[in-house]
Design a protein around this motif. Structure first.
Motif, mmCIF file in Angstrom:
data_model
loop_
_atom_site.group_PDB
_atom_site.id
_atom_site.type_symbol
_atom_site.label_atom_id
_atom_site.label_comp_id
_atom_site.label_asym_id
_atom_site.label_seq_id
_atom_site.Cartn_x
_atom_site.Cartn_y
_atom_site.Cartn_z
ATOM 1 N N LEU A 14 -1.741 5.925 7.713
ATOM 2 C CA LEU A 14 -1.037 7.069 7.605
ATOM 3 C C LEU A 14 0.337 6.590 7.356
ATOM 4 N N PHE A 15 0.854 5.783 8.321
ATOM 5 C CA PHE A 15 2.354 5.354 8.196
ATOM 6 C C PHE A 15 2.377 4.360 6.820
ATOM 7 N N ALA A 16 1.698 3.862 6.248
ATOM 8 C CA ALA A 16 1.843 3.257 5.000
ATOM 9 C C ALA A 16 2.015 3.963 4.013
ATOM 10 N N ARG A 17 1.100 5.333 3.719
ATOM 11 C CA ARG A 17 1.171 6.148 3.001
ATOM 12 C C ARG A 17 2.374 6.998 3.034
ATOM 13 N N VAL A 18 3.010 7.293 4.299
ATOM 14 C CA VAL A 18 4.154 8.035 4.259
ATOM 15 C C VAL A 18 5.167 7.359 3.952
ATOM 16 N N ALA A 19 5.520 6.018 4.315
ATOM 17 C CA ALA A 19 6.480 5.031 4.215
ATOM 18 C C ALA A 19 6.724 4.553 2.605
ATOM 19 N N SER A 20 5.466 4.519 1.917
ATOM 20 C CA SER A 20 5.793 4.108 0.473
ATOM 21 C C SER A 20 5.746 5.410 -0.491
ATOM 22 N N GLY A 21 5.424 6.594 0.077
ATOM 23 C CA GLY A 21 5.286 7.721 -0.465
ATOM 24 C C GLY A 21 4.337 7.600 -1.652
#
Length: 212
Positions: A14-21
């Motif tokens: 989830l963090f990777a998806r949000v941080a990378s948009g």
């Protein structure tokens, strides 16, 4: 022996998806849990993590990134994440001396095939090293040898856009930029297909997915 999914996996995905948009697209290909080898362009240290995070939960639980040993073993935290959370298969991307022999190269393929077993998928980057994001480098032969060893497994191309701008080469801080991962139609090694022809066809399959 296969480990279970680490409790941190969903949080980090989830963090990777949000941080990378990251925006995920599937073109003439459906996400699923069947064994696959996902292969993509390579421009950032984030590539393996973001592509892994872009997969649906059930597919992600079975996907093992193939990643650079020198980067992921550099710190205790990276070692923990690569081994326990991503269940990565770490390889030496800069072999020296005896590690440059044919036997050593075959051993790398053996390690990846063993890591797949009968249920896991792989995430690989056939360029072998990070590029500029402008043009794909010539694919190295590992993808061909994996296809030879596992002709039953689908090969799914993917194009990753803007990851090099989120974490530029040589930088440690992320820049907020939207990115995308586009998965394309699966391909397989054709009977009698020569290595050079196959690698160029696979490279073109990735290049065609680049957003216009």
């Amino acid at each position: 022996m296969t480990r279970g999914v680490h409790p941190l996996a969903s949080v980090l995905a989830l963090f990777a998806r949000v941080a990378s948009g990251v925006q995920v697209r599937w073109l003439d290909c459906e996400p699923g849990t069947r064994q696959r080898i996902y292969f993509a362009n390579h421009t950032s240290h984030l590539d393996a993590v973001v592509l892994w995070a872009a997969l649906p939960d059930e597919a992600r639980a079975l996907a093992r990134p193939v990643a650079a040993q020198d980067y992921w073993e550099k710190t205790r935290m990276r070692r923990f994440l690569s081994e326990r959370v991503f269940q990565a298969i770490l390889i030496n991307r800069n072999p020296q001396g005896s590690d440059r022999t044919l036997a050593a190269a075959t051993g790398v393929i053996d390690k990846m095939v063993e890591g797949m077993g009968d249920r896991h998928s792989l995430i690989v980057f056939p360029e072998g090293t990070r590029g500029s994001g402008e043009e794909l480098a010539v694919f190295k032969s590992g993808l061909y040898h994996l296809a030879l060893r596992r002709p039953d497994v689908e090969l799914v191309p993917a194009y990753m856009e803007n990851l090099n701008r989120i974490l530029p080469k040589g930088e440690v801080l992320m820049v907020p930029v939207l990115s995308s991962v586009t998965f394309g139609p699966p391909l397989r090694l054709e009977p009698g297909e020569h290595k050079r022809a196959f690698l160029e066809r696979a490279r073109e399959a990735v290049r065609r997915l680049r957003p216009q």
